[in-house]
Design a protein around this motif. Structure first.
Motif, PDB file in Angstrom:
ATOM      1  N   GLY A   1       6.522   7.589 -26.851  1.00 33.78           N
ATOM      2  CA  GLY A   1       7.762   8.232 -26.427  1.00 33.78           C
ATOM      3  C   GLY A   1       7.486   9.708 -26.312  1.00 33.78           C
ATOM      4  O   GLY A   1       6.435  10.103 -25.809  1.00 33.78           O
ATOM      5  N   ASN A   2       8.408  10.547 -26.780  1.00 35.46           N
ATOM      6  CA  ASN A   2       8.063  11.965 -26.880  1.00 35.46           C
ATOM      7  C   ASN A   2       7.028  12.155 -27.973  1.00 35.46           C
ATOM      8  O   ASN A   2       6.021  12.817 -27.784  1.00 35.46           O
TER       9      ASN A   2
ATOM     10  N   ASP B   1       7.221  16.009 -20.266  1.00 40.11           N
ATOM     11  CA  ASP B   1       7.945  14.811 -19.830  1.00 40.11           C
ATOM     12  C   ASP B   1       7.047  14.000 -18.905  1.00 40.11           C
ATOM     13  O   ASP B   1       6.639  14.477 -17.852  1.00 40.11           O
ATOM     14  N   MET B   2       6.746  12.776 -19.308  1.00 38.25           N
ATOM     15  CA  MET B   2       5.785  11.974 -18.550  1.00 38.25           C
ATOM     16  C   MET B   2       6.192  11.788 -17.086  1.00 38.25           C
ATOM     17  O   MET B   2       5.340  11.849 -16.189  1.00 38.25           O
ATOM     18  N   ARG B   3       7.477  11.613 -16.824  1.00 35.06           N
ATOM     19  CA  ARG B   3       7.871  11.421 -15.418  1.00 35.06           C
ATOM     20  C   ARG B   3       7.510  12.635 -14.584  1.00 35.06           C
ATOM     21  O   ARG B   3       7.008  12.519 -13.466  1.00 35.06           O
TER      22      ARG B   3
ATOM     23  N   GLY C   1       9.548   5.276 -24.406  1.00 37.12           N
ATOM     24  CA  GLY C   1       9.841   5.566 -22.996  1.00 37.12           C
ATOM     25  C   GLY C   1       8.641   5.381 -22.085  1.00 37.12           C
ATOM     26  O   GLY C   1       8.731   4.745 -21.027  1.00 37.12           O
ATOM     27  N   VAL C   2       7.500   5.931 -22.468  1.00 37.56           N
ATOM     28  CA  VAL C   2       6.300   5.798 -21.648  1.00 37.56           C
ATOM     29  C   VAL C   2       5.745   4.384 -21.725  1.00 37.56           C
ATOM     30  O   VAL C   2       5.413   3.770 -20.700  1.00 37.56           O
TER      31      VAL C   2
ATOM     32  N   HIS D   1       7.975   2.012 -19.672  1.00 39.71           N
ATOM     33  CA  HIS D   1       8.217   2.223 -18.242  1.00 39.71           C
ATOM     34  C   HIS D   1       7.020   2.659 -17.433  1.00 39.71           C
ATOM     35  O   HIS D   1       7.053   2.585 -16.209  1.00 39.71           O
ATOM     36  N   ASP D   2       5.998   3.169 -18.075  1.00 42.47           N
ATOM     37  CA  ASP D   2       4.935   3.780 -17.292  1.00 42.47           C
ATOM     38  C   ASP D   2       3.746   2.826 -17.133  1.00 42.47           C
ATOM     39  O   ASP D   2       2.808   2.819 -17.942  1.00 42.47           O
TER      40      ASP D   2
HETATM   41  N1  LIG Z   1      10.344   5.361 -15.884  1.00 41.71           N
HETATM   42  C1  LIG Z   1       9.544   6.127 -16.612  1.00 41.71           C
HETATM   43  N2  LIG Z   1       8.259   6.325 -16.226  1.00 41.71           N
HETATM   44  C2  LIG Z   1       7.432   7.097 -16.934  1.00 41.71           C
HETATM   45  N3  LIG Z   1       7.797   7.712 -18.063  1.00 41.71           N
HETATM   46  C3  LIG Z   1       9.054   7.542 -18.503  1.00 41.71           C
HETATM   47  C4  LIG Z   1       9.984   6.746 -17.818  1.00 41.71           C
HETATM   48  N4  LIG Z   1      11.145   6.779 -18.495  1.00 41.71           N
HETATM   49  C5  LIG Z   1      10.950   7.576 -19.573  1.00 41.71           C
HETATM   50  N5  LIG Z   1       9.683   8.033 -19.593  1.00 41.71           N
HETATM   51  C6  LIG Z   1       9.075   8.967 -20.517  1.00 41.71           C
HETATM   52  O1  LIG Z   1       9.293   8.601 -21.854  1.00 41.71           O
HETATM   53  C7  LIG Z   1       9.250   9.775 -22.678  1.00 41.71           C
HETATM   54  C8  LIG Z   1      10.425   9.766 -23.627  1.00 41.71           C
HETATM   55  O2  LIG Z   1      10.327   8.620 -24.407  1.00 41.71           O
HETATM   56  P1  LIG Z   1      11.485   8.186 -25.398  1.00 41.71           P
HETATM   57  O3  LIG Z   1      11.006   6.987 -26.156  1.00 41.71           O
HETATM   58  O4  LIG Z   1      12.738   8.052 -24.630  1.00 41.71           O
HETATM   59  O5  LIG Z   1      11.590   9.474 -26.313  1.00 41.71           O
HETATM   60  P2  LIG Z   1      11.784   9.669 -27.897  1.00 41.71           P
HETATM   61  O6  LIG Z   1      10.404   9.584 -28.477  1.00 41.71           O
HETATM   62  O7  LIG Z   1      12.373  11.025 -27.996  1.00 41.71           O
HETATM   63  O8  LIG Z   1      12.676   8.560 -28.368  1.00 41.71           O
HETATM   64  C9  LIG Z   1       9.262  10.964 -21.718  1.00 41.71           C
HETATM   65  O9  LIG Z   1       7.956  11.493 -21.588  1.00 41.71           O
HETATM   66  C10 LIG Z   1       9.698  10.327 -20.417  1.00 41.71           C
HETATM   67  O10 LIG Z   1       9.199  11.008 -19.288  1.00 41.71           O
END
Ligand SMILES: Nc1ncnc2c1ncn2[C@@H]1O[C@H](COP(=O)(O)OP(=O)(O)O)[C@@H](O)[C@H]1O
Ligand SMILES: Nc1ncnc2c1ncn2[C@@H]1O[C@H](COP(=O)(O)OP(=O)(O)O)[C@@H](O)[C@H]1O
Lengths: 391, 391
Positions: A205-206, A277-279, A325-326, A329-330
């Protein structure tokens, strides 16, 4: 009406909350207060399934107490009724004292406070949330759920650093609430008993971490004494040479606190690509930005190294599990991290992996000895579950 | 008479030297000056094949100049004739400036001096050796051979830390002279061209490192900006949480320089077992000492993780190569580091591994896809070779 648990995740300038129906696991409400302590704060509150228009409120919230007062107000104005049977709090660092979730009393608060030097960015603000919730819900049990607790099973050879014993330091590990949830789900998806399941959980994630799980128990994890060690993260460096801070002091006059703050807040993808931010990093790389491309290579290479290391520790690995998040989705991160690992019995299915899907899914090739899974994490639900178990 | 090269390895309180016949690779002499700068110094000099009684000299050597003067005296008194065609110096840190061995001139000396903040324990004393040798052998070419040079081929994704770019730091890697020698020998033993050989070299001495070699080129290595990162060593911690030094400052008022010194000199096996010498740690463990046993587990687990990580990077690995005092002699470390890795095609032969052997040898099982080799390192010969190539 069904029993509901309010889950609070208090950050330095935010409060995230969810009101969860413990029977159905449904969210009765969820919301976020942002920019607490700044001049212009903002609260966004979704009642019910979150599909309707949110209730919002923009004003200054000088502290967490005012922010939580605004949350109560939001429930009053936009519903639903706020009558939790318990409040579950995310607390980052439980040290060696808290090996599992606990009902909060004054002693617990004092103990969490004592752990502040280990997690100066997190524990004090987590506690601020506990304090204001105790005042707001007198008589309602407050439960602290620790990010470190899942890693209580680390063996000494995993948690021991090769440093002077009188320093009293060790590896703790974080993201434990997520690991607990995701590893249980992964075992279910694999149709195996958790006690017989070996996993590598990649929470990306982050913050980002890798965890080796043997028979359902954490046996190694990439975050350490603090959440700074290990993988490359959004704004955190992860692993560096232990002599870096001394060198920066010697060669550049950079103070250790300042350097550590930079490693935490200006490191990681942010340092390498100009965005944490990965996106955004993907967008820049796609646009030909060489720094962003290198950042992605550094990021995935680090993951690959931890996967290899944990394969070597575990021997048999039933699944590599991506979350966060990554991780969820990534597809390119998953592909990059595991490319060419078929000789370890670890093969992605390119199509499944790239599919524009969400939710729990297998993304490995059919013949892969080690499955590759995507399991969206649900830390709030895990906190609610653990809180419920204490009532 | 055959051409000979004098190889000097100057440490903070010692000078090790060998006079090597470049045609036969035979040692015409070798010796050691210990406790330079202390009240009672000692020189031990072996002429010829080293089987005769050594020449010794006990007196105070206030500095490296006096120590080298004593070495010249030893050659005069005990022979052989000291007429080197070049002097080869081990220099630990070549930074980005020195990608290979160089003939020393004033500019080179100044550049090595500038690198001192990166290797404060090593470069200044290495230079002291260069300076006294220039005076002692006017007109004889002096060659600096860098421990970092073999790692010049690290790709950016391996040498880039996820930290602010303006810090100007990167992974360099060390033990390169040993890696160069050992990897060339390993390719020969495997009967493969170096350009087609993938290796994991484990140099386990007082310092310890793991290096991933792809097609003869270093592509990743465990030591970093300095020789402190990576494996657990005799007195060095290897990997720790990057926030450790900040925590020690905050929680214990420990100064960063002091903490770094402790990580370098009081960490590793010494911190865990009370001795930094593997033979002593084994003795204690065999005697039932629980700390020593844990130290060994921490030590071998770290090696295993790096082997796994580098397997994941390299894909195909032709051989894992052990060298250095521990790597060459300690069968239990080799066994512990590789136990249960047959599923990665990496299997030791228990009997070959445990045999009381010395010299180059295969210790893998016959069916192992990845060979396991023991190759005694010869850094002095490698320095002589590289010096010769510049004449
Ligand atoms: N569709 C996506 N493709 C690539 N990266 C994504 C996508 N959606 C979210 N992210 C990345 O996930 C990361 C955030 O992860 P998340 O689990 O939501 O954060 P946290 O650790 O704060 O809970 C960010 O780098 C964001 O860019
Ligand atoms: N027979 C042996 N069994 C186990 N360890 C050994 C043996 N011989 C030497 N060692 C260990 O090797 C280490 C020194 O390695 P060496 O390569 O000689 O040092 P350096 O890195 O200073 O060149 C010490 O820990 C020593 O105990």
């Amino acid at each position: 009406m069904a029993a509901r648990i309010l889950v609070l995740n208090t950050g330095s300038s935010s409060i995230k909350y969810e009101l969860i129906d413990v029977g159905s696991r449904e969210r009765a409400a969820r919301g976020l207060v942002e920019r607490v302590g700044e001049e212009e704060g903002r609260l966004t509150h979704h009642a019910g399934d979150g599909r309707g228009r949110p209730y919002t409120c923009e004003r200054a919230f000088p502290g967490h107490a005012e922010a939580l007062a605004a949350v109560l107000e939001a429930f009053e104005k936009a519903g639903p009724e706020l009558d939790p049977v318990a409040v579950g709090h995310r607390v980052v660092h439980g040290g060696t004292r808290f090996r599992e979730a606990v009902l909060v009393d004054d002693g617990v608060i004092a103990a969490i406070e004592e752990l502040a030097p280990l997690a100066p960015l997190h524990n004090p603000v987590n506690l601020a949330g506990v304090r204001v919730a105790r005042d707001a819900f007198p008589g309602v049990p407050q439960v602290a759920v620790f990010d470190t607790a899942f890693h209580r099973t680390l063996p000494p050879e995993a948690y021991t650093y090769a440093v002077p014993g009188e320093w009293g330091v060790r590896r703790f590990g974080f993201h434990g609430t997520s690991c607990a949830y995701v590893s249980r789900r992964a075992a279910e998806l694999l149709g195996r008993a958790p006690e017989e399941t070996n996993l590598i959980v990649l929470h990306l994630g982050n913050g980002a971490s890798a965890t080796a799980i043997e028979g359902g128990r954490s046996v190694d994890t990439s975050m350490g004494l603090t959440p700074l060690e290990g993988l490359v993260m959004g704004t955190r460096s992860g692993d560096v040479d232990p002599a870096l801070l001394g060198y920066l002091k010697r060669a550049r006059g950079l103070d250790v606190e300042e350097a550590e703050r930079a490693l935490s807040r200006k490191g990681g993808l942010l340092a390498l690509a100009g965005s944490g931010d990965m996106r955004e990093v993907r967008r820049r790389a796609a646009g030909g930005d060489a720094r962003a491309r290198l950042a992605l290579e550094v990021y995935t290479r680090r993951i690959r190294k931890y996967v290899g290391a944990y394969c070597a520790l575990l021997g048999r690995v039933d699944a590599v599990v991506f979350t966060g998040g990554v991780g969820e989705h990534d597809a390119a991160t998953r592909a990059g991290a595991l490319a060419g690992m078929d000789r370890f019995g670890l093969a992605l299915d390119a199509e499944r992996n790239a599919a524009d899907a969400s939710g729990e899914r297998f993304v490995s090739a059919d013949g892969s000895a080690t499955a590759v899974l995507v399991v969206p994490t649900d830390e709030e639900w895990e906190i609610a579950r653990q809180a419920l178990a204490l009532l």
